[in-house]
Design a protein around this motif. Sequence first.
Motif, PDB file in Angstrom:
ATOM      1  N   LEU A 101       0.840  -1.195   0.000  1.00 41.29           N
ATOM      2  CA  LEU A 101       0.000   0.000   0.000  1.00 41.29           C
ATOM      3  C   LEU A 101       0.879   1.250   0.000  1.00 41.29           C
ATOM      4  O   LEU A 101       1.611   1.489   0.957  1.00 41.29           O
ATOM      5  CB  LEU A 101      -0.909  -0.004   1.236  1.00 41.29           C
ATOM      6  CG  LEU A 101      -1.796   1.221   1.440  1.00 41.29           C
ATOM      7  CD1 LEU A 101      -2.812   1.348   0.308  1.00 41.29           C
ATOM      8  CD2 LEU A 101      -2.499   1.150   2.797  1.00 41.29           C
ATOM      9  N   HIS A 102       0.783   2.047  -1.062  1.00 41.25           N
ATOM     10  CA  HIS A 102       1.594   3.248  -1.172  1.00 41.25           C
ATOM     11  C   HIS A 102       0.773   4.533  -1.165  1.00 41.25           C
ATOM     12  O   HIS A 102       1.364   5.624  -1.097  1.00 41.25           O
ATOM     13  CB  HIS A 102       2.443   3.212  -2.441  1.00 41.25           C
ATOM     14  CG  HIS A 102       3.671   2.360  -2.324  1.00 41.25           C
ATOM     15  ND1 HIS A 102       4.885   2.842  -1.862  1.00 41.25           N
ATOM     16  CD2 HIS A 102       3.873   1.045  -2.597  1.00 41.25           C
ATOM     17  CE1 HIS A 102       5.781   1.880  -1.867  1.00 41.25           C
ATOM     18  NE2 HIS A 102       5.191   0.760  -2.297  1.00 41.25           N
ATOM     19  N   LEU A 122      -2.037  13.879  -7.643  1.00 42.11           N
ATOM     20  CA  LEU A 122      -1.470  13.991  -6.300  1.00 42.11           C
ATOM     21  C   LEU A 122      -1.007  12.633  -5.774  1.00 42.11           C
ATOM     22  O   LEU A 122      -0.238  12.569  -4.817  1.00 42.11           O
ATOM     23  CB  LEU A 122      -2.489  14.601  -5.340  1.00 42.11           C
ATOM     24  CG  LEU A 122      -2.876  16.059  -5.617  1.00 42.11           C
ATOM     25  CD1 LEU A 122      -3.920  16.524  -4.616  1.00 42.11           C
ATOM     26  CD2 LEU A 122      -1.660  16.962  -5.572  1.00 42.11           C
ATOM     27  N   VAL A 123      -1.453  11.558  -6.394  1.00 46.65           N
ATOM     28  CA  VAL A 123      -1.024  10.212  -6.023  1.00 46.65           C
ATOM     29  C   VAL A 123       0.209   9.780  -6.814  1.00 46.65           C
ATOM     30  O   VAL A 123       1.141   9.194  -6.247  1.00 46.65           O
ATOM     31  CB  VAL A 123      -2.178   9.204  -6.248  1.00 46.65           C
ATOM     32  CG1 VAL A 123      -1.699   7.770  -6.006  1.00 46.65           C
ATOM     33  CG2 VAL A 123      -3.365   9.525  -5.359  1.00 46.65           C
ATOM     34  N   HIS A 124       0.235  10.074  -8.124  1.00 47.02           N
ATOM     35  CA  HIS A 124       1.258   9.452  -8.966  1.00 47.02           C
ATOM     36  C   HIS A 124       2.300  10.398  -9.560  1.00 47.02           C
ATOM     37  O   HIS A 124       3.364   9.935  -9.995  1.00 47.02           O
ATOM     38  CB  HIS A 124       0.587   8.710 -10.126  1.00 47.02           C
ATOM     39  CG  HIS A 124      -0.012   9.613 -11.169  1.00 47.02           C
ATOM     40  ND1 HIS A 124       0.736  10.257 -12.134  1.00 47.02           N
ATOM     41  CD2 HIS A 124      -1.308   9.974 -11.393  1.00 47.02           C
ATOM     42  CE1 HIS A 124      -0.059  10.970 -12.905  1.00 47.02           C
ATOM     43  NE2 HIS A 124      -1.303  10.819 -12.472  1.00 47.02           N
ATOM     44  N   ARG A 174       6.648   2.838   2.195  1.00 45.82           N
ATOM     45  CA  ARG A 174       7.390   4.052   1.876  1.00 45.82           C
ATOM     46  C   ARG A 174       8.024   3.930   0.503  1.00 45.82           C
ATOM     47  O   ARG A 174       8.528   2.859   0.170  1.00 45.82           O
ATOM     48  CB  ARG A 174       8.464   4.292   2.931  1.00 45.82           C
ATOM     49  CG  ARG A 174       8.035   5.084   4.169  1.00 45.82           C
ATOM     50  CD  ARG A 174       6.867   4.511   4.903  1.00 45.82           C
ATOM     51  NE  ARG A 174       6.683   5.191   6.192  1.00 45.82           N
ATOM     52  CZ  ARG A 174       5.648   4.996   6.989  1.00 45.82           C
ATOM     53  NH1 ARG A 174       4.696   4.150   6.647  1.00 45.82           N
ATOM     54  NH2 ARG A 174       5.552   5.652   8.139  1.00 45.82           N
ATOM     55  N   PRO A 175       8.013   4.992  -0.305  1.00 45.47           N
ATOM     56  CA  PRO A 175       7.362   6.268  -0.038  1.00 45.47           C
ATOM     57  C   PRO A 175       5.843   6.134  -0.129  1.00 45.47           C
ATOM     58  O   PRO A 175       5.335   5.354  -0.940  1.00 45.47           O
ATOM     59  CB  PRO A 175       7.894   7.180  -1.147  1.00 45.47           C
ATOM     60  CG  PRO A 175       8.193   6.242  -2.270  1.00 45.47           C
ATOM     61  CD  PRO A 175       8.680   4.972  -1.622  1.00 45.47           C
ATOM     62  N   GLY A 176       5.151   6.890   0.730  1.00 47.27           N
ATOM     63  CA  GLY A 176       3.700   6.830   0.751  1.00 47.27           C
ATOM     64  C   GLY A 176       3.088   8.201   0.567  1.00 47.27           C
ATOM     65  O   GLY A 176       3.718   9.225   0.870  1.00 47.27           O
ATOM     66  N   ASP A 185       8.970   9.737   5.162  1.00 49.53           N
ATOM     67  CA  ASP A 185       8.785   9.396   3.748  1.00 49.53           C
ATOM     68  C   ASP A 185       7.322   9.166   3.392  1.00 49.53           C
ATOM     69  O   ASP A 185       6.991   8.344   2.531  1.00 49.53           O
ATOM     70  CB  ASP A 185       9.629   8.174   3.362  1.00 49.53           C
ATOM     71  CG  ASP A 185      10.018   8.182   1.879  1.00 49.53           C
ATOM     72  OD1 ASP A 185       9.827   9.210   1.212  1.00 49.53           O
ATOM     73  OD2 ASP A 185      10.506   7.138   1.400  1.00 49.53           O
ATOM     74  N   VAL A 186       6.447   9.870   4.094  1.00 52.71           N
ATOM     75  CA  VAL A 186       5.019   9.876   3.771  1.00 52.71           C
ATOM     76  C   VAL A 186       4.584  11.328   3.617  1.00 52.71           C
ATOM     77  O   VAL A 186       4.829  12.142   4.518  1.00 52.71           O
ATOM     78  CB  VAL A 186       4.167   9.209   4.865  1.00 52.71           C
ATOM     79  CG1 VAL A 186       2.678   9.313   4.519  1.00 52.71           C
ATOM     80  CG2 VAL A 186       4.564   7.753   5.041  1.00 52.71           C
TER      81      VAL A 186
END
Length: 302
Positions: A83-84, A254-256, A129-131, A200-201
């Motif tokens: 889950l990222h 904003l996700v990718h 991570r990264p998340g 790293d999130v």
Amino acid sequence: MTTRTAIITGANAGLGFECARALLAADPAWHVVLAVRDAGRGADAVARLGLPQRCTVLELDLASLASVSRFVDTLRGAGLPPLHAVVCNAGLQVVSGTEQTEDGVEMTFGVNHLGHFALMQRLREQLARPGRVVVVSSGTHDPAKFTGMPSPNYTSAAEMAQPSEISDSSEGRRRYTTSKLCNLLFAYELDRRLGHGEQDVTVNAFDPGLMPGSGLARDYAPAGRWAWRYLFPALRVLPGVNSTRTSGRHLAALVHDPRLDGVTGAYFAGRKQMSSSKDSYDRAKALDLWETSERLVTRVSK
């Protein structure tokens, strides 16, 4: 082959569905979990997306903290890629009276904020991570903007969870705008507690703009629902008025989007990073919201 999972709440329709569509199209590495109340509608959404091998439907009712727990437990055993990303998108607007969640919390606050708060509390350990975490808010949270909605009125989270009965629909709309302020307060406080990127999130908030035709007006009177569906779409020629597909692409970015690596604690209106309202940066309000939310979630889990 998929190597990363993203959860999108409320992904069977509207903004969440278009975010899923855009994310799947942007990068073949993503597997999308459609977190939805109705698994049948989720399956229909997967069929429309046309990539069943890259989608998983899991039931999630944000008006039930027990459902949130079951969702996280099911996710853990689903055998999906790491889950990222989590997109806290699902929301509603109750204007016809006071409704309560399964746990006795006012419905707009319970779904728009508390359910997502509980979800992220349970998912923090599973987030690879990264998340990235994206919280969908609204420009209606900002009284300095003319949106046609009542200005938010944040007194305390306890009062939002257990308010008095409303006398008219304007108070229901105010509960909605206040819940959208809560989304900002929560996002910024979560970012602080995650070290503002040090773990790293990244945590960012998103304003999709006005999206006529979406399901947000489903509790309006018949005339209001008709205008929302048939008249308001003509306003898309104006700035800040978008189709769900356009806003879904912006949300998926904003996700990718690699250009946003390391960007955190920010507020985006579409693709533009900007400041949110003065109250959204109020640490006292953020702490009140966080601590009250923790008590509410802990009380129910016992």
